[in-house]
Design an enzyme around this catalytic site. Structure first.
Site, PDB file in Angstrom:
ATOM      1  N   ASP A 101      41.695  71.324  56.461  1.00 18.73           N
ATOM      2  CA  ASP A 101      42.283  72.093  57.861  1.00 18.73           C
ATOM      3  C   ASP A 101      43.742  72.346  57.607  1.00 18.73           C
ATOM      4  O   ASP A 101      44.095  71.680  56.470  1.00 18.73           O
ATOM      5  CB  ASP A 101      41.863  71.214  59.002  1.00 18.73           C
ATOM      6  CG  ASP A 101      42.599  71.745  60.270  1.00 18.73           C
ATOM      7  OD1 ASP A 101      42.346  73.304  60.294  1.00 18.73           O
ATOM      8  OD2 ASP A 101      43.103  71.097  61.122  1.00 18.73           O
ATOM      9  N   SER A 102      44.625  73.160  58.345  1.00 20.89           N
ATOM     10  CA  SER A 102      45.798  73.278  58.008  1.00 20.89           C
ATOM     11  C   SER A 102      46.625  71.828  58.543  1.00 20.89           C
ATOM     12  O   SER A 102      47.833  71.412  58.264  1.00 20.89           O
ATOM     13  CB  SER A 102      46.305  73.965  59.261  1.00 20.89           C
ATOM     14  OG  SER A 102      46.157  73.603  60.689  1.00 20.89           O
ATOM     15  N   CYS A 128      38.855  74.823  59.957  1.00 28.57           N
ATOM     16  CA  CYS A 128      39.694  75.674  60.548  1.00 28.57           C
ATOM     17  C   CYS A 128      39.399  76.922  60.765  1.00 28.57           C
ATOM     18  O   CYS A 128      39.135  77.834  60.141  1.00 28.57           O
ATOM     19  CB  CYS A 128      40.956  75.681  59.478  1.00 28.57           C
ATOM     20  SG  CYS A 128      42.542  76.353  60.084  1.00 28.57           S
ATOM     21  N   GLU A 180      49.228  67.091  66.082  1.00 28.72           N
ATOM     22  CA  GLU A 180      49.764  66.677  64.741  1.00 28.72           C
ATOM     23  C   GLU A 180      50.961  65.576  65.205  1.00 28.72           C
ATOM     24  O   GLU A 180      50.917  64.442  64.360  1.00 28.72           O
ATOM     25  CB  GLU A 180      50.779  67.767  63.999  1.00 28.72           C
ATOM     26  CG  GLU A 180      49.383  68.892  63.517  1.00 28.72           C
ATOM     27  CD  GLU A 180      48.795  68.332  62.448  1.00 28.72           C
ATOM     28  OE1 GLU A 180      49.377  67.647  61.620  1.00 28.72           O
ATOM     29  OE2 GLU A 180      47.534  68.825  62.287  1.00 28.72           O
ATOM     30  N   CYS A 226      39.876  76.514  68.164  1.00 26.49           N
ATOM     31  CA  CYS A 226      40.987  75.766  66.979  1.00 26.49           C
ATOM     32  C   CYS A 226      40.551  74.374  66.934  1.00 26.49           C
ATOM     33  O   CYS A 226      40.338  73.611  67.975  1.00 26.49           O
ATOM     34  CB  CYS A 226      42.604  75.865  67.441  1.00 26.49           C
ATOM     35  SG  CYS A 226      43.531  74.791  66.555  1.00 26.49           S
ATOM     36  N   HIS A 281      41.783  71.613  66.308  1.00 27.15           N
ATOM     37  CA  HIS A 281      42.962  70.536  66.817  1.00 27.15           C
ATOM     38  C   HIS A 281      42.580  70.414  68.356  1.00 27.15           C
ATOM     39  O   HIS A 281      42.660  69.398  68.895  1.00 27.15           O
ATOM     40  CB  HIS A 281      44.224  70.978  66.796  1.00 27.15           C
ATOM     41  CG  HIS A 281      45.008  70.786  65.451  1.00 27.15           C
ATOM     42  ND1 HIS A 281      44.488  71.750  64.440  1.00 27.15           N
ATOM     43  CD2 HIS A 281      45.710  70.190  65.195  1.00 27.15           C
ATOM     44  CE1 HIS A 281      45.151  71.497  63.305  1.00 27.15           C
ATOM     45  NE2 HIS A 281      45.980  70.403  63.445  1.00 27.15           N
TER      46      HIS A 281
HETATM   47  N1  DGL Z   1      42.978  73.712  63.121  1.00 25.59           N
HETATM   48  C1  DGL Z   1      43.169  74.825  62.991  1.00 25.59           C
HETATM   49  C2  DGL Z   1      42.329  76.022  63.553  1.00 25.59           C
HETATM   50  O1  DGL Z   1      41.409  75.747  63.723  1.00 25.59           O
HETATM   51  C3  DGL Z   1      44.863  75.221  63.539  1.00 25.59           C
HETATM   52  C4  DGL Z   1      45.330  76.317  63.014  1.00 25.59           C
HETATM   53  C5  DGL Z   1      46.710  76.182  63.040  1.00 25.59           C
HETATM   54  O2  DGL Z   1      47.223  75.462  62.198  1.00 25.59           O
HETATM   55  O3  DGL Z   1      47.760  76.754  63.636  1.00 25.59           O
HETATM   56  O4  DGL Z   1      42.737  77.324  63.743  1.00 25.59           O
END
Ligand code: DGL
Length: 265
Positions: free
Chosen positions: A15-16, A78, A156, A188, A190
């Protein structure tokens, strides 16, 4: 010698940042015999406002890295990276790639009011990939989509329960409630970590849809179909971050009681 390089028996997940841990915990819940290697690209987080080329490039590099460490399958945990890069990843790599996208289809099928809310990154909301899913499966309902600016950073930075995060969520969700949505799609990975705060805002009037269990089932299905299920000796959960390992450690301790290790890139 790192034997995993040659055994190729890991589920690679990336993931990011930390959001994909919402998918990791569902995967290990239904696949307890599988070892996982999770890559949090926290140094480049958020992805939501990056160009598609940049996300494709980051996703390819991380996928290659995970494969080099022994991944037999890669889960793009992600939405933003899935919508931007999954077609490219599948064209480049020979092993299975599983992605996640906003669950507008189940939301549309079960909505009684004909209005559903979507909270996702700007990249996901504007992507052709998401818009074609929406046109195909959710054309009968009105989708009230809102980019959740600031929410990825709140997760985060361990600010889930802060006054500022609740204020942001209220700003995004209350106008959706006023329009009469009866489903809220978390687009998302997160955002599932924000569910306790979101529930405070929506009460039991609105169903919250988190795609993580469906992604885990899809991962299980693909492993079964391709004969890649593990026999499960020496199961381990390793996490890597391109950012701050201490943040990763604190986050993981808050969300799982399973034993894990944090490796060096
Ligand atoms: N967890 C990522 C998603 O599902 C976050 C993306 C981001 O870093 O902006 O889109």
């Amino acid at each position: 010698m790192d034997e995993t390089r040659f055994m190729k028996d890991l589920i690679g997940i990336f993931d990011s940042g930390l959001g994909g841990v919402s998918i990791w915990r569902e995967i290990v819940n239904i696949l307890p015999l599988e070892s996982t290697l999770y890559f949090a690209d926290s140094a480049n987080c958020p992805y939501g406002q990056k160009s598609q080329d940049e996300i494709v490039d980051l996703s390819e590099r991380i996928t290659r890295y995970l494969a080099g460490k022994g991944a037999k399958i890669v889960v793009v945990a992600c939405n933003t990276a899935t919508t931007a890069a999954i077609g490219h990843l599948r064209s480049v790599f020979p092993f299975p790639i599983v992605g996640v996208e906003p669950a507008v289809k189940p939301a549309a099928l079960s909505s009684r009011s004909g209005k559903i809310g979507l909270l996702a990154t700007l990249g996901t909301i504007e992507s052709p990939f998401y818009n074609s899913t929406r046109a195909r499966y959710a054309s009968d309902v009105e989708v009230i989509a809102r980019p959740g600016f600031g929410l990825v950073e709140a997760v985060e930075n361990n600010q889930i329960y802060s006054v500022e995060t609740e204020a942001l969520l209220r700003r995004y969700i209350e106008p959706m409630i006023e329009t009469g949505v009866d489903k809220l799609v978390l687009g998302c990975t997160h955002y599932p970590f924000l569910i306790p705060v979101i529930k405070k805002i929506v009460g039991d009037k609105i169903d919250i849809l988190d795609p993580a269990p469906a992604v885990a089932r899809q991962c299980q299905h693909v492993l079964e179909e391709t004969g890649l299920l593990s026999r499960g000796s020496n199961v381990r959960y390793e996490f890597l971050s391109s950012g701050d390992n201490e943040k990763l450690d604190i986050f993981l301790r808050n969300v799982t009681s399973l034993p894990f290790s944090i490796g060096e890139i």
